[in-house]
Every structure is written in C-alpha cells, then in structure tokens.
Scaffold this active site. Structure first.
Site, PDB file in Angstrom:
ATOM      1  N   GLY A 192      75.205  71.612  63.771  1.00  7.71           N
ATOM      2  CA  GLY A 192      75.986  72.083  62.640  1.00  7.71           C
ATOM      3  C   GLY A 192      77.149  72.918  63.134  1.00  7.71           C
ATOM      4  O   GLY A 192      77.232  73.221  64.322  1.00  7.71           O
ATOM      5  N   PRO A 194      79.800  75.944  64.038  1.00  4.84           N
ATOM      6  CA  PRO A 194      79.533  77.207  64.722  1.00  4.84           C
ATOM      7  C   PRO A 194      79.286  78.344  63.742  1.00  4.84           C
ATOM      8  O   PRO A 194      79.806  78.340  62.627  1.00  4.84           O
ATOM      9  CB  PRO A 194      80.804  77.469  65.538  1.00  4.84           C
ATOM     10  CG  PRO A 194      81.827  76.514  65.055  1.00  4.84           C
ATOM     11  CD  PRO A 194      81.129  75.404  64.353  1.00  4.84           C
ATOM     12  N   GLY A 197      74.025  80.024  62.302  1.00  8.29           N
ATOM     13  CA  GLY A 197      72.700  80.619  62.484  1.00  8.29           C
ATOM     14  C   GLY A 197      71.750  79.824  63.362  1.00  8.29           C
ATOM     15  O   GLY A 197      70.535  80.022  63.302  1.00  8.29           O
ATOM     16  N   LYS A 198      72.280  78.947  64.203  1.00  8.93           N
ATOM     17  CA  LYS A 198      71.407  78.135  65.055  1.00  8.93           C
ATOM     18  C   LYS A 198      70.687  79.015  66.088  1.00  8.93           C
ATOM     19  O   LYS A 198      69.475  78.900  66.274  1.00  8.93           O
ATOM     20  CB  LYS A 198      72.230  77.033  65.749  1.00  8.93           C
ATOM     21  CG  LYS A 198      72.833  76.053  64.753  1.00  8.93           C
ATOM     22  CD  LYS A 198      73.610  74.947  65.427  1.00  8.93           C
ATOM     23  CE  LYS A 198      74.917  75.399  66.020  1.00  8.93           C
ATOM     24  NZ  LYS A 198      75.895  75.844  64.999  1.00  8.93           N
ATOM     25  N   THR A 199      71.465  79.881  66.720  1.00  9.31           N
ATOM     26  CA  THR A 199      70.862  80.795  67.688  1.00  9.31           C
ATOM     27  C   THR A 199      69.840  81.691  67.000  1.00  9.31           C
ATOM     28  O   THR A 199      68.737  81.924  67.502  1.00  9.31           O
ATOM     29  CB  THR A 199      71.951  81.663  68.337  1.00  9.31           C
ATOM     30  OG1 THR A 199      73.005  80.818  68.770  1.00  9.31           O
ATOM     31  CG2 THR A 199      71.407  82.448  69.507  1.00  9.31           C
ATOM     32  N   HIS A 416      86.470  63.962  44.469  1.00  9.16           N
ATOM     33  CA  HIS A 416      86.135  62.853  45.356  1.00  9.16           C
ATOM     34  C   HIS A 416      84.626  62.589  45.348  1.00  9.16           C
ATOM     35  O   HIS A 416      84.182  61.459  45.120  1.00  9.16           O
ATOM     36  CB  HIS A 416      86.628  63.183  46.775  1.00  9.16           C
ATOM     37  CG  HIS A 416      86.317  62.146  47.803  1.00  9.16           C
ATOM     38  ND1 HIS A 416      87.274  61.322  48.332  1.00  9.16           N
ATOM     39  CD2 HIS A 416      85.142  61.783  48.400  1.00  9.16           C
ATOM     40  CE1 HIS A 416      86.715  60.504  49.205  1.00  9.16           C
ATOM     41  NE2 HIS A 416      85.412  60.776  49.280  1.00  9.16           N
ATOM     42  N   GLU A 417      83.870  63.658  45.541  1.00 13.82           N
ATOM     43  CA  GLU A 417      82.410  63.486  45.587  1.00 13.82           C
ATOM     44  C   GLU A 417      81.849  63.126  44.214  1.00 13.82           C
ATOM     45  O   GLU A 417      80.907  62.333  44.117  1.00 13.82           O
ATOM     46  CB  GLU A 417      81.735  64.760  46.118  1.00 13.82           C
ATOM     47  CG  GLU A 417      82.144  65.159  47.539  1.00 13.82           C
ATOM     48  CD  GLU A 417      81.916  64.064  48.567  1.00 13.82           C
ATOM     49  OE1 GLU A 417      80.988  63.242  48.398  1.00 13.82           O
ATOM     50  OE2 GLU A 417      82.687  64.012  49.552  1.00 13.82           O
ATOM     51  N   ASP A 494      84.788  56.370  54.072  1.00 12.39           N
ATOM     52  CA  ASP A 494      84.402  55.472  52.983  1.00 12.39           C
ATOM     53  C   ASP A 494      85.011  54.097  53.191  1.00 12.39           C
ATOM     54  O   ASP A 494      84.359  53.075  52.987  1.00 12.39           O
ATOM     55  CB  ASP A 494      84.884  56.034  51.643  1.00 12.39           C
ATOM     56  CG  ASP A 494      84.320  57.412  51.364  1.00 12.39           C
ATOM     57  OD1 ASP A 494      83.213  57.693  51.853  1.00 12.39           O
ATOM     58  OD2 ASP A 494      84.989  58.192  50.659  1.00 12.39           O
TER      59      ASP A 494
HETATM   60  P1  ADP Z   1      75.371  79.565  65.870  1.00 14.85           P
HETATM   61  O1  ADP Z   1      74.323  79.662  66.928  1.00 14.85           O
HETATM   62  O2  ADP Z   1      75.057  78.555  64.806  1.00 14.85           O
HETATM   63  O3  ADP Z   1      76.762  79.414  66.380  1.00 14.85           O
HETATM   64  P2  ADP Z   1      74.591  82.283  65.393  1.00 14.85           P
HETATM   65  O4  ADP Z   1      73.160  82.104  65.128  1.00 14.85           O
HETATM   66  O5  ADP Z   1      74.968  82.732  66.760  1.00 14.85           O
HETATM   67  O6  ADP Z   1      75.385  80.943  65.067  1.00 14.85           O
HETATM   68  O7  ADP Z   1      75.217  83.285  64.324  1.00 14.85           O
HETATM   69  C1  ADP Z   1      76.110  84.297  64.670  1.00 14.85           C
HETATM   70  C2  ADP Z   1      75.911  85.488  63.769  1.00 14.85           C
HETATM   71  O8  ADP Z   1      76.273  85.165  62.431  1.00 14.85           O
HETATM   72  C3  ADP Z   1      74.483  85.929  63.690  1.00 14.85           C
HETATM   73  O9  ADP Z   1      74.189  86.855  64.687  1.00 14.85           O
HETATM   74  C4  ADP Z   1      74.389  86.556  62.307  1.00 14.85           C
HETATM   75  O10 ADP Z   1      74.860  87.865  62.314  1.00 14.85           O
HETATM   76  C5  ADP Z   1      75.361  85.734  61.506  1.00 14.85           C
HETATM   77  N1  ADP Z   1      74.697  84.631  60.793  1.00 14.85           N
HETATM   78  C6  ADP Z   1      74.972  83.316  60.935  1.00 14.85           C
HETATM   79  N2  ADP Z   1      74.198  82.582  60.115  1.00 14.85           N
HETATM   80  C7  ADP Z   1      73.408  83.424  59.465  1.00 14.85           C
HETATM   81  C8  ADP Z   1      72.367  83.269  58.494  1.00 14.85           C
HETATM   82  N3  ADP Z   1      72.014  82.059  58.029  1.00 14.85           N
HETATM   83  N4  ADP Z   1      71.769  84.376  58.040  1.00 14.85           N
HETATM   84  C9  ADP Z   1      72.117  85.583  58.485  1.00 14.85           C
HETATM   85  N5  ADP Z   1      73.064  85.812  59.390  1.00 14.85           N
HETATM   86  C10 ADP Z   1      73.722  84.754  59.884  1.00 14.85           C
HETATM   87 ZN    ZN Z   2      83.903  59.879  50.281  1.00  7.35          ZN
END
Ligand code: ADP
Ligand code: ZN
Length: 589
Positions: A192, A194, A197-199, A416-417, A494
């Site tokens: 997804g 940047p 919240g992946k990390t 569009h959607e 599309d």
């Molecule tokens: P990614 O790894 O997707 O690039 P991170 O997890 O590093 O993103 O997110 C960076 C910062 O943004 C986190 O430390 C947090 O402070 C904030 N953040 C991002 N997504 C969320 C979320 N879903 N809930 C709470 N804080 C979030």
């Molecule tokens: Zn479309």
C-alpha cells in the site's frame, strides 16, 4: 585486532618509494636516450662528440654526448672496444649490472607498489564492510520496546488487523497448527501507499505476540560489496533464530525483489538476486513449529518478482490502503490523545477535509499543530494552528482553501466510480457491487468498485457485453457530467480491460456475426491488430457499446448523482448502502 598505526605509515612510505623509484627508472631507461645506430656512434666517436660511455655486457650500451644529452646504441662486445674509446678520449664507466636487470628491478618495484595499494584498498573495504555490518546490527533488533506496541496503536486498517490477529495465535502456539497439519504462512506481504501503517502493523504483531521485532530495510541491502547483502540476511536470521520466536520485518522489499526485466535471463550474479535468494533460502529453512513470521512491506506490489509471492514465501498478501473518512477520524483521535485540543477543534470535520491523507500525514498534521501552539505559548491547540500545519504537511501545495484543494479530483473520481457501479447494477440484477470507493488504492487509479458476477462455468455473449459496458461506465459518466472536453486519463485501465474483452469476444470466441467463427489468433497469430478489417469492426462495436452505456447512464442520471454525492460524503459505500440508493429510494419515488 587493530593494525598499529606505525605499520601503516611504514607501508605508505614503501609504496611511495616503490612508485617513485620505478617511475624514475622508467623515465631514465627509455625517455631521455637517443637511439643511434652503431655506425653513427662510430662517426660521433671520431668527431669527438662523445663524452662518456657506460660499458657493460648487455646488448645495448648507453652514454653521454658532449652536448650533455644521452644516447643508447648497440654493444659491439669486441675485445678492443674499450681501448678504442679510451684512445678517443672518451670516459668509460664500467657497470656490472645490465639493463635487463634494471628493467626487471623496475618491474619488481612496480609490482610491490601495486600490491601494497591493493592491500590497502582491500583492507579499507573490509573495514567498510565491517562497519556496515555493525551499523546493521544496530537497526536490527528492537526488543527493548518491551512489547508495548499493540493493535490499539494502529487506527483504521481493520481488515489488515483482522488478518494479522490470526497470526498472533500461530506465533503463540505453532505446535497447535502443525499438529493439525496446517501450513502456516511463512511470509506476509503488506502493500500500500507509504505512511499507511505497514511498519506499525508489523510492530503491533510482534507486540501482541510478545516476541522480539527485527527490522531491516531492503534498500540497505543494495551494497557495493558483493556478497554482503546475502551474508547480512543470514546473520539477521541467525540472530532472530537465537531469540526463538520473532517477527522479522523487511521494509521496501521491492529493492531486493524487483521483477527481472528479461523473462528468461536471470542474472544470477546480480547482487540483489543473491540477497533475495539468501532470503528465500532462510525462509524455507524454517520449520512450521518455530513460530517465526517474516513480514515484508512494499509500496508497489506490481513490480515485485513473482518468485517472492509463491507458496511458502510471501504467500499472504494484505493491502494496507489509504484511510477513509472514518479511519482518518480514528487516526486523528489517536494522535491527539495526549495533546491539549481547544474546543473549536472538530476532528470529525477535519477528517472530512483530509481526503487522500495517509496516516503518517495525519500524525504529522497533529504534530505540526502542536509545535506551532507550543511556539506561540498557547495553552491549547486550536483550529488556527491546525490550519497553519495543514500547509506545512502539504508541502508544495499552494495556500488555497484546503477543502477545495482536492475537491475537483474527488468529484471526478466520485462520478467515475458511480458510473461503474450504476452500470453494473443496471445491466444485470445478478451483479453484486460490494464496495465503491474514491480512495485511491494500489490496484486502481482513483478508487475501485468491486463487481462480482455470479459464479458461472461459462460466460455468455451478453455477460461479456455487460462487462464491457461496466468497464466503460466510468468514462461515460465523466463525459455526461463534465463534458466531452473534460474526460480524464482515469479510464486508462478501464479501456485496457474493455479492449481486451472485445478482442476476445469477437476475435477469439467467434461471437460476432460479421467476423464469423474464426479464431483470428490462430489465423493471424499475435498480429490481429494489423488487420484493418478486424480493427474497424472492433472499433465499431466498442463505439456502439459506449453509446449504449451513455444512454443507460443518462436514463438513470438521478441515481448516478446520488451515488456520487454519497461517495463524496462517505468516500466508501458498501453493498447495502449502494442498494439502498438504487432500490429503496427508487420504490419511494
Ligand atoms: P508505512 O510503513 O506504511 O510507510 P508507518 O507504519 O511507518 O507507514 O507509519 C508512519 C507513521 O504514521 C506511524 O509511526 C504513525 O505515527 C502514523 N500512522 C500511519 N498509519 C497509521 C495508522 N493506521 N494508525 C495510526 N498511526 C498511523
Ligand atoms: Zn474506472
């Protein structure tokens, strides 16, 4: 095992000496000597032009003219040569060494110099490599967070959280799963945009399972020194293994596992490849009962090497998308928990005005606002501070009214959607639209509408025609609402799909009366497109379907407007909400 500094200095002196002396000898041996023939030499001798001759046993001899210049000539090696010279008043210097020995010596010195340089470079390289290894081990483990991170630290992302929660139990009781013979995912891929919240999710997984969290970044592995990446991977896994259960997080996995350009050529000596192979080997080395999970993250799942996604590798893929209004509200709330907010701050309203913001941007927004408030010594964070912070977060954006910044884009996407969704429901009652969204995802340009046709073994001609119309619905809605001049590139995907479907329908499945039952792929191979008769027919048919799509939308324009308006408001509509708009309201009217 540090080498003493003195030794280094000594080595440096030796190198410099070797290089300088070999240079000196080289210059003296070749450059300054005029090569003359023996007969010339004899005539110079007779004319008294020679001052000195260096006598030796080699094939060539050197000497000095009276003018001060030097010469080289053949050595006659005759018995009375020396006497002839002396008679002619020429100084004779006898040297025991011959020039081949000198040249040999020069070469030797040169070799010593090169060797020493190579030694130094190599020595420095190992140092650098050691340093890199060391810096890596700093990044690696994070056990001191003492498992305080939980899923409560992640707002929104409900689906991703659900998927990961299942794994907590696996990490806790791997034996339970292996007893049932269940194959556990080794690797989880979070993909997804940047800052979504992946990390955070990976950390929360480790925190919930109360196991150490090891993290590295893919781009760290792209190093100059061959083999280092692979050995880092091995040492990372070794460390993790030593801790028993753990979560290993690899950010930016795309830096390691990019799709190879040529399908067949896999340059096995490429550093990235080697690192990737080491990773895959380590991953397959786990037994199911170990309770270690590897989580990788990427912003671009489409560029990943398929080898990474195969079973037993990163075979569970979880999308972590941009937050919708609801999730944005939760994230804002989470990040203002420990901040003194003034009465006038309305987080609900703020979440409405922050479409397309990632979680990281929202966090940043609240943090900036807090900084501004602190700088002003205000006792509360108010709307003014947030307004100012807004523009800091949206760097590069003009100071426009913030709600209008993205409004135009949002409106286009919404229509569009809505077009796709409306057409899907109108061409066939059997079609289910489970979700429409105007939040961009990695799959679609500006949100997506999911259309699941009922399970069938075969597709009818009517089904395919309907699907083409659904694909064209986005562009058709844009044209109807904003005018033919304002259609956008949003329909790129599309049109690709629609073209693919119509080519198959008419050119391969034999579903067009005029083109007949021929499979044109068999007739023309991949060059179907070079046949103008086929192209004309395809274009004619898709134009017809497009007109039909537009008619359908115009007939149902009030529904289109309602879906679009609801999308602008809520950003995401689920199946019930869509059906509500299309049917309940319809029956009231
Ligand atoms: P990614 O790894 O997707 O690039 P991170 O997890 O590093 O993103 O997110 C960076 C910062 O943004 C986190 O430390 C947090 O402070 C904030 N953040 C991002 N997504 C969320 C979320 N879903 N809930 C709470 N804080 C979030
Ligand atoms: Zn479309």
């Amino acid at each position: 095992m540090k080498r003493p500094k003195k030794f280094k200095i000594l080595l440096l002196i030796v190198i410099s000496f070797a290089i300088l002396s070999s240079l000196y000898l080289y210059i003296n041996s070749e450059k300054k000597y005029e090569d003359i023939s023996y007969s010339e030499f004899i005539s110079y001798v007779k004319n008294g032009k020679i001052e000195r001759v260096n006598l030796n046993n080699s094939s060539r001899i050197r000497g000095k003219f009276t003018t001060g210049e030097f010469f080289i000539t053949d050595n006659p090696r005759t018995e009375n040569f020396k006497e002839t010279l002396l008679i002619n008043n020429i100084k004779v210097v006898e040297t025991s060494g011959n020039s081949t020995i000198v040249q040999g010596f020069t070469f030797l010195l040169f070799l010593v110099g090169i060797g020493a340089i190579a030694y130094f470079i190599n020595n420095n390289m190992t140092k650098q490599a050691q340093k890199e290894m060391a810096s890596m081990s700093n990044v690696e483990s994070n056990n001191e967070n003492e498992y305080t991170f939980t899923f409560d630290n992640v707002a929104g992302n409900e689906e991703a959280k659900e998927s990961l929660k299942e794994l907590v139990d696996f990490i806790d009781n791997p034996e339970k799963y292996s007893k049932y013979g269940a194959r556990i995912p080794r690797g989880i891929l979070l993909y997804g945009p940047p800052g979504t919240g992946k990390t955070l999710l990976a950390k929360a997984l480790a925190g919930e399972a109360k196991v150490p969290f090891f993290s590295v970044t893919g781009s760290d592995f792209i190093q100059v020194y061959a083999g280092l990446g692979a050995s880092r991977i091995r040492s990372l896994f070794k460390k993790a293994r030593a801790c028993g259960k753990s979560v290993i997080f690899i950010d930016e996995i795309d830096a390691l596992g990019k799709k190879r350009k040529g399908n067949l050529s896999s340059n096995g000596n490429d550093e990235g490849d080697r690192t990737l192979n080491a990773l895959l080997t380590e991953m397959s080395g786990f037994s199911d009962s170990e309770g270690t999970i590897v989580v990788a993250a990427t912003n671009r799942v489409d560029i990943l090497d398929e080898a990474l996604l195969r079973p037993g590798r990163f075979d569970r893929q979880i999308e972590v998308g941009l937050p919708d209004v609801n999730a944005r509200y939760k994230i804002l709330k989470l990040h203002s928990k420990n901040k003194p907010l003034s009465e006038d701050v309305n987080l609900e309203k703020l979440s409405q005005e922050t479409s397309y913001f990632s979680g990281a941007m929202l966090e940043n927004l609240m943090n900036e606002a807090a900084m501004i408030a602190a700088r002003n010594n205000d006792s509360y964070i108010n709307m003014d501070h947030i307004d100012k912070a807004f523009f800091t977060v949206l760097v590069g954006e003009e100071k426009k009214d913030r709600s209008s910044i993205l409004m135009k884009d949002k409106k286009i996407t919404a229509y569009h959607e809505a077009g796709h969704a409306l057409v899907a429901k109108k061409v066939s009652m059997d079609n289910r639209v489970t979700k429409v969204s105007i939040i961009p995802s990695t799959k679609g340009m500006g949100g997506f509408s999911m259309n699941i046709p009922p399970d069938k073994m075969y597709q009818t001609k009517k089904d395919i025609r309907n699907n083409i119309m659904i694909a064209l619905g986005g562009r058709a809605a844009e044209e109807i609402i904003f005018g033919a001049e304002n259609i956008t590139t949003g329909a790129y995907n599309d049109l690709q799909k629609a073209t693919d479907m119509i080519v198959k329908m008419m050119g391969i499945y034999g579903m067009d009366k005029e083109l007949g039952l021929l499979n044109y792929e068999v007739v023309l191979g991949q060059n179907m497109g070079s046949n103008s008769i086929i192209i004309d027919r395809l274009k004619n048919q898709i134009d017809e379907l497009y007109e039909e799509t537009k008619e359908l939308i115009i007939k149902n324009k009030s529904f289109l407007n309602q879906i679009a308006m609801n999308l602008l408001d809520k950003e995401v509509l689920n199946e019930v909400e869509i059906n509500d708009i299309l049917f309940r309201k319809c029956s009231i009217a």
